[in-house]
Design an enzyme around this catalytic site. Structure first.
Site, PDB file in Angstrom:
ATOM      1  N   SER A  12       0.800  -1.232   0.000  1.00 47.53           N
ATOM      2  CA  SER A  12       0.000   0.000   0.000  1.00 47.53           C
ATOM      3  C   SER A  12       0.828   1.275   0.000  1.00 47.53           C
ATOM      4  CB  SER A  12      -0.914   0.007   1.236  1.00 47.53           C
ATOM      5  OG  SER A  12      -0.144  -0.247   2.391  1.00 47.53           O
ATOM      6  N   TYR A 151      14.427  -5.246  15.706  1.00 45.75           N
ATOM      7  CA  TYR A 151      14.345  -5.163  14.244  1.00 45.75           C
ATOM      8  C   TYR A 151      15.594  -5.803  13.597  1.00 45.75           C
ATOM      9  CZ  TYR A 151      13.841  -2.597   9.738  1.00 45.75           C
ATOM     10  OH  TYR A 151      13.717  -2.237   8.415  1.00 45.75           O
ATOM     11  N   ALA A 152      16.765  -5.474  14.147  1.00 45.72           N
ATOM     12  CA  ALA A 152      18.012  -6.021  13.577  1.00 45.72           C
ATOM     13  C   ALA A 152      18.042  -7.543  13.728  1.00 45.72           C
ATOM     14  CB  ALA A 152      19.220  -5.395  14.271  1.00 45.72           C
ATOM     15  N   LYS A 155      15.659  -9.020  11.132  1.00 43.80           N
ATOM     16  CA  LYS A 155      16.190  -8.943   9.761  1.00 43.80           C
ATOM     17  C   LYS A 155      17.371  -9.901   9.568  1.00 43.80           C
ATOM     18  CE  LYS A 155      13.521  -5.709   7.906  1.00 43.80           C
ATOM     19  NZ  LYS A 155      12.454  -6.105   6.975  1.00 43.80           N
ATOM     20  N   ILE A 184      15.785   4.676   3.184  1.00 46.40           N
ATOM     21  CA  ILE A 184      14.947   4.963   2.018  1.00 46.40           C
ATOM     22  C   ILE A 184      13.827   5.911   2.447  1.00 46.40           C
ATOM     23  CG2 ILE A 184      13.546   3.907   0.164  1.00 46.40           C
ATOM     24  CD1 ILE A 184      16.534   2.954   0.260  1.00 46.40           C
TER      25      ILE A 184
HETATM   26  P1  NAP Z   1       6.251   1.681   5.241  1.00 44.45           P
HETATM   27  O1  NAP Z   1       6.268   2.807   4.285  1.00 44.45           O
HETATM   28  O2  NAP Z   1       6.058   1.957   6.695  1.00 44.45           O
HETATM   29  O3  NAP Z   1       5.141   0.622   4.733  1.00 44.45           O
HETATM   30  C1  NAP Z   1       4.926  -0.537   5.484  1.00 44.45           C
HETATM   31  C2  NAP Z   1       4.030  -1.481   4.713  1.00 44.45           C
HETATM   32  O4  NAP Z   1       3.854  -2.667   5.506  1.00 44.45           O
HETATM   33  C3  NAP Z   1       2.619  -0.911   4.504  1.00 44.45           C
HETATM   34  O5  NAP Z   1       2.112  -1.390   3.288  1.00 44.45           O
HETATM   35  C4  NAP Z   1       1.827  -1.486   5.672  1.00 44.45           C
HETATM   36  O6  NAP Z   1       0.432  -1.620   5.404  1.00 44.45           O
HETATM   37  C5  NAP Z   1       2.469  -2.862   5.815  1.00 44.45           C
HETATM   38  N1  NAP Z   1       2.343  -3.374   7.171  1.00 44.45           N
HETATM   39  C6  NAP Z   1       2.573  -2.718   8.348  1.00 44.45           C
HETATM   40  N2  NAP Z   1       2.319  -3.518   9.399  1.00 44.45           N
HETATM   41  C7  NAP Z   1       1.908  -4.703   8.878  1.00 44.45           C
HETATM   42  C8  NAP Z   1       1.472  -5.918   9.463  1.00 44.45           C
HETATM   43  N3  NAP Z   1       1.377  -6.080  10.791  1.00 44.45           N
HETATM   44  N4  NAP Z   1       1.108  -6.929   8.646  1.00 44.45           N
HETATM   45  C9  NAP Z   1       1.172  -6.798   7.297  1.00 44.45           C
HETATM   46  N5  NAP Z   1       1.552  -5.660   6.688  1.00 44.45           N
HETATM   47  C10 NAP Z   1       1.928  -4.629   7.470  1.00 44.45           C
HETATM   48  O7  NAP Z   1       7.595   0.826   5.173  1.00 44.45           O
HETATM   49  P2  NAP Z   1       8.762   0.796   4.059  1.00 44.45           P
HETATM   50  O8  NAP Z   1       9.784   1.772   4.432  1.00 44.45           O
HETATM   51  O9  NAP Z   1       8.186   0.795   2.684  1.00 44.45           O
HETATM   52  O10 NAP Z   1       9.399  -0.644   4.381  1.00 44.45           O
HETATM   53  C11 NAP Z   1       9.181  -1.785   3.569  1.00 44.45           C
HETATM   54  C12 NAP Z   1      10.188  -2.860   3.969  1.00 44.45           C
HETATM   55  O11 NAP Z   1      11.512  -2.363   3.782  1.00 44.45           O
HETATM   56  C13 NAP Z   1      10.094  -3.269   5.445  1.00 44.45           C
HETATM   57  O12 NAP Z   1      10.335  -4.657   5.571  1.00 44.45           O
HETATM   58  C14 NAP Z   1      11.218  -2.499   6.085  1.00 44.45           C
HETATM   59  O13 NAP Z   1      11.682  -3.129   7.269  1.00 44.45           O
HETATM   60  C15 NAP Z   1      12.247  -2.523   4.977  1.00 44.45           C
HETATM   61  N6  NAP Z   1      13.257  -1.464   5.065  1.00 44.45           N
HETATM   62  C16 NAP Z   1      12.917  -0.155   4.947  1.00 44.45           C
HETATM   63  C17 NAP Z   1      13.904   0.814   5.027  1.00 44.45           C
HETATM   64  C18 NAP Z   1      13.616   2.278   4.885  1.00 44.45           C
HETATM   65  O14 NAP Z   1      14.555   3.076   5.030  1.00 44.45           O
HETATM   66  N7  NAP Z   1      12.400   2.705   4.600  1.00 44.45           N
HETATM   67  C19 NAP Z   1      15.232   0.435   5.243  1.00 44.45           C
HETATM   68  C20 NAP Z   1      15.548  -0.906   5.366  1.00 44.45           C
HETATM   69  C21 NAP Z   1      14.544  -1.854   5.261  1.00 44.45           C
HETATM   70  P3  NAP Z   1      -0.621  -0.425   5.768  1.00 44.45           P
HETATM   71  O15 NAP Z   1      -0.402   0.675   4.767  1.00 44.45           O
HETATM   72  O16 NAP Z   1      -1.943  -1.062   5.652  1.00 44.45           O
HETATM   73  O17 NAP Z   1      -0.284   0.011   7.169  1.00 44.45           O
END
Ligand code: NAP
Length: 243
Positions: A12, A151-152, A155, A184
């Site tokens: 989403s 979290y670490a 992952k 990101i």
């Molecule tokens: P985000 O913008 O916060 O989006 C999180 C997504 O996960 C949303 O679609 C949310 O759905 C869904 N979600 C949240 N809680 C959930 C649950 N309990 N069950 C199922 N779905 C759930 O996060 P993002 O930054 O895009 O991160 C995506 C992935 O990349 C994650 O695994 C994160 O750990 C990893 N990551 C991100 C970064 C960064 O800098 N952003 C860095 C390293 C790794 P809703 O919209 O319905 O809430």
């Protein structure tokens, strides 16, 4: 050739939304969100891009929700050929103050939830002798991060699980890889980066935070036939933050 089905959790917003947009018309795309509103927005996104697909509700922290999704997909004969475990949460706190539910939520959503999804979807991949599992990790898995022990750990667990699965499933032509983003620009990093962007950027050799599509490009490459000989790897996409 029939379309491959790709399932993207957390489609989403942020990185998951960009991943969804990186798949074209050769795929049937299934996205998940946690609320009706998220599910609706995923469907609107799929339709506005003229893609074929559908969207479903999923809360990875709730085993009943995972079971409901897998039975619903089964009843509609939707079997993912490509599973992208992207959804994620943070519940940051230093260990001295970390509550049990902050630890449990993060481990549940990332590690236990992925275990359950992978277990239910690999049966069909094994039968088809083809599959792709792409798990989104993080530089926190290798660098560690203050306030992110939960979290670490989750992952790092995902990366280790992926290597084991790559060994188990390679003979069935199922490739298992991770993509580990650095910082990101998404909702997840909004709080940390607000007012701190310059400081954060100064620690990154490329001098800026990454964009969701810069992760999505790597994910869609790993899902493609061009990546047939890549398995058991963690691809780091972080502007040089970790090398
Ligand atoms: P985000 O913008 O916060 O989006 C999180 C997504 O996960 C949303 O679609 C949310 O759905 C869904 N979600 C949240 N809680 C959930 C649950 N309990 N069950 C199922 N779905 C759930 O996060 P993002 O930054 O895009 O991160 C995506 C992935 O990349 C994650 O695994 C994160 O750990 C990893 N990551 C991100 C970064 C960064 O800098 N952003 C860095 C390293 C790794 P809703 O919209 O319905 O809430």
């Amino acid at each position: 050739m029939s379309k491959k089905t790709v399932l993207i959790t957390g489609a989403s917003r942020g990185i998951g939304k960009a991943i969804l947009q990186s798949f074209g018309n050769d795929y049937f795309i299934v996205g998940t969100g946690t609320s009706e509103k998220s599910v609706q927005s995923i469907l609107e996104n799929i339709n506005s891009l003229n893609l074929k697909g559908s969207s479903f509700k999923l809360d990875l922290g709730d085993r009943t929700s995972i079971k409901e999704l897998t039975s619903l997909l089964d009843s509609q004969q939707i079997y993912p050929d490509i599973l992208i475990n992207n959804a994620g949460i943070t519940r940051d706190n230093i260990m001295l103050r970390m509550k049990e539910d902050e630890w449990d939520n993060v481990i549940d959503v990332h590690l236990n939830g992925q275990y359950l999804l992978i277990k239910s979807f690999i049966k069909k991949m094994v039968k088809n002798r083809w599959g792709r599992i792409i798990n989104i990790s993080s530089t926190s898995a290798v660098l560690g991060n203050k306030g992110q022990a939960n979290y670490a750990a989750a992952k790092a667990g995902i990366e280790a699980m992926s290597r084991s699965l790559a060994r188990e499933l390679g003979s069935r032509n199922i490739n298992v890889n991770c993509v580990a983003p650095g910082f990101i620009e998404t909702d997840m990093t909004k709080e940390i980066s607000e007012g701190n962007e310059e400081l954060l950027s100064s620690q990154i050799p490329l001098g800026r935070l990454g964009k969701p599509n810069e992760i999505a490009e790597v994910v869609s490459f790993l899902a493609s036939e061009q990546a047939n000989y890549i398995t058991g790897q963690t691809i780091h996409v972080n502007g040089g933050l970790y090398m």
